[in-house]
Motif scaffolding. Structure first.
Motif: not given
Length: 151
Positions: A4-15
């Motif tokens: 799986m790709t890292p989730n940090r970019p998605y979580l950062l954008q959401a926050y």
């Protein structure tokens, strides 16, 4: 099975979106020692820098899957800032501390773990809208998931 790709970019954008939608001021805590990080070094304290990334404080903000990029003025001098996702430690609201500290993901493991230090977030008001300076703190050895807000 494909990793799986890292989730940090998605979580950062959401926050970031959540904080902006609630009219709060998003700040990111950045590990300035991660390779590829471009920040004004004179403002780095104990290996970290806290940056205000609200739309009114930065220009041309781009939150991608690998980097956050924007232009900003530091002490009146315009600079281009590049923050690799591996360098982003946390995102939080200046007003109330709402946000998150990101877990270390395998994709962001550094080859030289000696630059990893426990980083403590300390909030302090400054005149510069982008930069939040840090009070000196003794780093804790090899801990990464701790966020302490001091108001």
């Amino acid at each position: 099975m494909k990793p799986m790709t890292p989730n940090r970019p998605y979580l950062l954008q959401a926050y970031y979106d959540w904080l902006m939608d609630n009219e709060l001021t998003p700040h990111v805590v950045v590990d300035a020692y991660v390779p590829g990080t471009q920040v004004p070094q004179q403002y780095v304290k104990d290996g970290q820098i806290v940056l205000n990334i609200t739309a009114s404080a930065v220009g041309n903000l781009q939150i991608g899957h690998d980097f956050i990029e924007f232009s900003a003025r530091f002490g009146g001098v315009p600079q281009q800032v590049v923050l690799p996702m591996a360098a982003i430690v946390a995102i939080y609201a200046r007003e109330n501390g709402a946000g998150t500290v990101f877990d270390m993901e395998e994709a962001y493991q550094l080859e030289d773990e000696s630059v990893e230090a426990g980083l403590t977030v300390v909030e302090e008001a400054t005149d510069d809208p982008v930069l939040t300076e840090e009070a000196p703190q003794a780093p804790e050895p090899k801990r990464r998931g701790h966020l302490t807000l001091v108001k």
